[in-house]
Enzyme design. Structure first.
Site, PDB file in Angstrom:
ATOM      1  N   GLU A   1       0.824  -1.212   0.000  1.00  0.00           N
ATOM      2  CA  GLU A   1       0.000   0.000   0.000  1.00  0.00           C
ATOM      3  C   GLU A   1       0.859   1.264   0.000  1.00  0.00           C
ATOM      4  OE1 GLU A   1      -3.678  -2.072   2.476  1.00  0.00           O
ATOM      5  OE2 GLU A   1      -2.125  -0.944   3.542  1.00  0.00           O
TER       6      GLU A   1
ATOM      7  N   GLY B   1     -12.017  -6.038   2.437  1.00  0.00           N
ATOM      8  CA  GLY B   1     -12.893  -7.048   1.860  1.00  0.00           C
ATOM      9  C   GLY B   1     -14.324  -6.557   1.836  1.00  0.00           C
TER      10      GLY B   1
ATOM     11  N   MET C   1      -8.737  -4.411   9.083  1.00  0.00           N
ATOM     12  CA  MET C   1      -8.139  -4.734  10.378  1.00  0.00           C
ATOM     13  C   MET C   1      -7.494  -3.546  11.092  1.00  0.00           C
ATOM     14  SD  MET C   1      -6.465  -8.439   9.306  1.00  0.00           S
ATOM     15  CE  MET C   1      -6.008  -8.867  10.987  1.00  0.00           C
ATOM     16  N   GLU C   2      -7.740  -2.322  10.610  1.00  0.00           N
ATOM     17  CA  GLU C   2      -7.051  -1.183  11.229  1.00  0.00           C
ATOM     18  C   GLU C   2      -7.908   0.064  11.477  1.00  0.00           C
ATOM     19  OE1 GLU C   2      -4.521  -3.926   9.276  1.00  0.00           O
ATOM     20  OE2 GLU C   2      -5.743  -2.459   8.167  1.00  0.00           O
TER      21      GLU C   2
ATOM     22  N   ASP D   1     -11.199  -7.816  -2.351  1.00  0.00           N
ATOM     23  CA  ASP D   1     -11.762  -9.168  -2.386  1.00  0.00           C
ATOM     24  C   ASP D   1     -13.167  -9.139  -1.814  1.00  0.00           C
ATOM     25  OD1 ASP D   1     -11.480 -10.355   0.704  1.00  0.00           O
ATOM     26  OD2 ASP D   1     -10.003  -8.828   0.200  1.00  0.00           O
TER      27      ASP D   1
END
Length: 229
Positions: A13, A79, A173-174, A197
């Protein structure tokens, strides 16, 4: 001039963003490597936090305490868990929630954090600026809730549960841990994601295939925002 802290979770990223900014300075703090550069006279300090809520929260606090940033922006991939989303779509996180924060045993709703609540709102100015920029682009984008947790969701049923519980568009996740730190420190923030995804039997493979493409796309969006903020 504003001082803007930017947090990436992964090297893929940040590598995509480096193509759009000249780096003037680098330094290490607590084994995190920070880069400094300028975008339209705004000073940008950016780094890779590592994956997960603890890593991202720790990094966010360093940006606020050490660099005294005015704004924190978190960008990356996610996702999709909404049926209307496709790979490559952009999500503006109007609200953030930690889907795995669970003190329901004490009669609180799932995701509720004491002294914080369930949802944390991104800065309205940054959200509206992002909308304006994306409306003038050819990108498909959505504004809504992003759900964060310390798990890579591969189970379709789990994704459906998170989507239904929080009306969230995507999972990662962040973002929500960064939102919590910024909320407690009274620092404006924005979380942006590009869908890499969607939940299916091959979503890990899909993620790996589209990680670089999605990272490049969100880096270009970030560049436009930094030029306008």
């Amino acid at each position: 001039m504003k001082k803007i802290g930017i947090i990436f979770a992964m090297e893929e990223e940040i590598s995509a963003f480096k193509e759009h900014i000249h780096i003037d300075k680098e330094e290490n703090i607590f084994e995190l490597h920070f880069y400094e550069g300028f975008s339209n006279n705004n000073q940008c300090i950016f780094t890779v936090s590592g994956v997960g809520k603890v890593n991202s929260a720790r990094t966010c606090q360093i940006l606020i305490d050490h660099y005294k940033v005015d704004i924190v922006i978190n960008v990356g991939v996610a996702g999709g868990i909404n049926n209307s989303l496709k790979i490559g779509d952009i999500i503006i996180g109007e609200k953030l929630v930690q889907h795995d924060f669970d003190i329901t045993a004490f009669n609180h709703k799932l995701g509720y954090i004491p002294n914080v609540g369930i949802y944390i709102n991104s800065d309205p100015y940054l959200v509206n600026l992002s909308k304006k920029i994306l409306k003038n682009s050819n990108y498909i984008f959505y504004t809504g809730t992003i759900a964060s947790g310390d798990i890579f969701c591969t189970d379709k049923e789990q994704s459906i549960k998170i989507a239904n519980e929080f009306e969230s568009l995507c999972v990662e996740m962040e973002g929500a841990s960064i939102a919590q730190v910024c909320y407690l420190c009274r620092t404006p923030f924005l979380v942006l994601r590009c869908i890499s995804d969607v939940p299916n039997n091959n979503n890990v493979i899909t993620y790996e295939e589209f990680l670089n493409i999605s990272s490049k796309k969100i880096a270009l969006v970030l560049k436009k925002i930094l030029e306008s903020v």
